[in-house]
Design an enzyme around this catalytic site. Structure first.
Site, PDB file in Angstrom:
ATOM      1  N   ASP A  21       0.883  -1.090   0.090  1.00 27.08           N
ATOM      2  CA  ASP A  21      -0.109   0.004  -0.043  1.00 27.08           C
ATOM      3  C   ASP A  21       0.931   1.457  -0.043  1.00 27.08           C
ATOM      4  O   ASP A  21       1.969   1.159  -0.749  1.00 27.08           O
ATOM      5  CB  ASP A  21      -1.075  -0.073   1.137  1.00 27.08           C
ATOM      6  CG  ASP A  21      -2.099   0.806   1.171  1.00 27.08           C
ATOM      7  OD1 ASP A  21      -2.955   0.887   0.394  1.00 27.08           O
ATOM      8  OD2 ASP A  21      -2.109   1.571   1.927  1.00 27.08           O
ATOM      9  N   TYR A  70      -2.630  10.167   3.285  1.00 26.42           N
ATOM     10  CA  TYR A  70      -3.929  10.923   2.628  1.00 26.42           C
ATOM     11  C   TYR A  70      -3.651  12.318   2.160  1.00 26.42           C
ATOM     12  O   TYR A  70      -3.797  12.698   1.083  1.00 26.42           O
ATOM     13  CB  TYR A  70      -5.106  10.536   3.238  1.00 26.42           C
ATOM     14  CG  TYR A  70      -5.637   9.203   3.222  1.00 26.42           C
ATOM     15  CD1 TYR A  70      -5.592   8.306   2.307  1.00 26.42           C
ATOM     16  CD2 TYR A  70      -5.212   8.360   4.635  1.00 26.42           C
ATOM     17  CE1 TYR A  70      -5.641   7.150   2.309  1.00 26.42           C
ATOM     18  CE2 TYR A  70      -5.418   7.202   4.592  1.00 26.42           C
ATOM     19  CZ  TYR A  70      -5.692   6.544   3.563  1.00 26.42           C
ATOM     20  OH  TYR A  70      -5.736   4.881   3.764  1.00 26.42           O
ATOM     21  N   HIS A  72      -6.579  -6.867  -1.525  1.00 28.22           N
ATOM     22  CA  HIS A  72      -5.539  -5.885  -1.225  1.00 28.22           C
ATOM     23  C   HIS A  72      -4.782  -6.137  -0.032  1.00 28.22           C
ATOM     24  O   HIS A  72      -3.762  -5.511   0.287  1.00 28.22           O
ATOM     25  CB  HIS A  72      -6.617  -4.580  -0.867  1.00 28.22           C
ATOM     26  CG  HIS A  72      -5.663  -3.310  -0.679  1.00 28.22           C
ATOM     27  ND1 HIS A  72      -4.986  -2.584  -1.716  1.00 28.22           N
ATOM     28  CD2 HIS A  72      -5.464  -2.438   0.384  1.00 28.22           C
ATOM     29  CE1 HIS A  72      -4.377  -1.704  -1.081  1.00 28.22           C
ATOM     30  NE2 HIS A  72      -4.781  -1.383   0.081  1.00 28.22           N
TER      31      HIS A  72
END
Length: 313
Positions: free
Chosen positions: A102, A230, A290
């Site tokens: 990720d 983010y 994922h």
């Protein structure tokens, strides 16, 4: 997991939590994503140690048992590069294989570009080559309700998460992110609302696993975790012509929602990614999602160890 030892090292004035198992001159450094943590690599660490490698995973600054930076809202991906090199230096590791999942793939790529002498190889799961500000993902094409777009807004995820205890937040994210579709909320929803409370955990993620994750995030909260990745994804990392010559391995799950990100599947399947990593091997796992390293640990471990053995000197 009894063989995994824990300690703290000081990097840039912060105490970072390090988990380690195995001995020897060949080191593998595992870099987690979100909502992951050092524990996400438990299966791979044990397998790497059994194969003769020194396996290390650490909590990024502001995650789990690692200290927050003094001003979390100013944290950046560049800090994670400092963390990686700092941990290696503290542990006396001159060169290591970097394994990133990720957003943890980004500091792996970044370190390999700017410190190639420190990297034996780069293995990433779910994310092909990208850096903050240098990405194949066409962010402007993402729906405005997509979780990344929502969580980039200061305060929005905090308000969303704040309606629940930490255990419920982690449970919801694992349930949501192991699906094959993008996580998009409507105008009258928040991301946490996308999960039916009666939905069970995936079979490969136990209540005991959830308890470990919850305890670590209860310790750290989400303050730094929402800033990096983010709210710093679009920041230019200052690298104009990135290239990684070290051997690389990309493992993608065919059922990973990331393949639905605009531009990512074409970038990966066309092998355009090899313009940045010419020595890259790409493997697609038919049932992988994922969280492939937790979902299918034995298969991932076999791929990992095969790559490590092939490229160890």
């Amino acid at each position: 997991m009894e063989q995994i030892q824990h300690k703290h090292v000081e990097v840039g004035g912060l105490k970072l939590h390090v988990a380690e198992t195995g001995t020897g001159p060949k080191a593998v450094l595992f870099l987690h994503g979100f909502p992951e943590i050092w524990y996400s690599w438990r299966h791979q660490m044990v397998a790497a140690a059994a194969a003769g490698y020194r396996a290390i995973a650490f909590d990024f600054r502001g995650y789990g048992l690692s200290q927050h930076p003094p001003e979390p809202e100013k944290a950046s991906f560049g800090d994670l590069v400092v963390d990686v090199i700092g941990v290696m230096d503290c542990l006396g590791i001159n060169k290591a294989f970097l394994v990133g999942k990720d957003f943890g793939a980004m500091p792996a790529f970044h370190v390999a570009v700017v410190h190639p002498e420190r990297v034996s190889g780069v293995i990433t799961l779910g994310i092909p080559f990208s850096l903050p500000g240098v990405s194949a993902i066409q962010m402007h094409l993402l729906p405005k309700g997509f979780y990344v777009q929502r969580w980039r807004e200061p305060g929005r995820a905090e308000a969303d998460f704040g309606r629940f205890d930490v255990k419920t937040v982690i449970r919801n994210i694992y349930i949501l992110f192991c699906g094959s579709e993008l996580q998009v909320a409507s105008d009258d929803q928040e991301i946490m609302d996308l999960v039916n409370p009666s939905t069970p955990l995936p079979p490969w993620f136990t209540e005991d696993d959830l308890k470990v994750y919850s305890s670590l995030y209860e310790n750290s909260g989400f303050r730094t975790a929402l800033q990096v990745p983010y709210r710093t994804l679009a920041e230019d990392c200052g690298i104009t012509d990135p290239k990684i010559t070290a051997p690389g391995l990309l493992i993608m799950g065919e059922k990973d929602y990331a393949l639905k990100l605009p531009g990512l599947e074409g970038y990966t399947r066309s092998e355009k990614v090899k313009e940045f990593m010419p020595n890259l091997e790409i493997i697609f796992m038919a049932e992988g999602n994922h969280f492939v390293q937790e979902q299918l640990p034995e298969q991932v471990n076999q791929l990992l160890i095969t790559f490590l053995n092939k490229h160890s000197t």
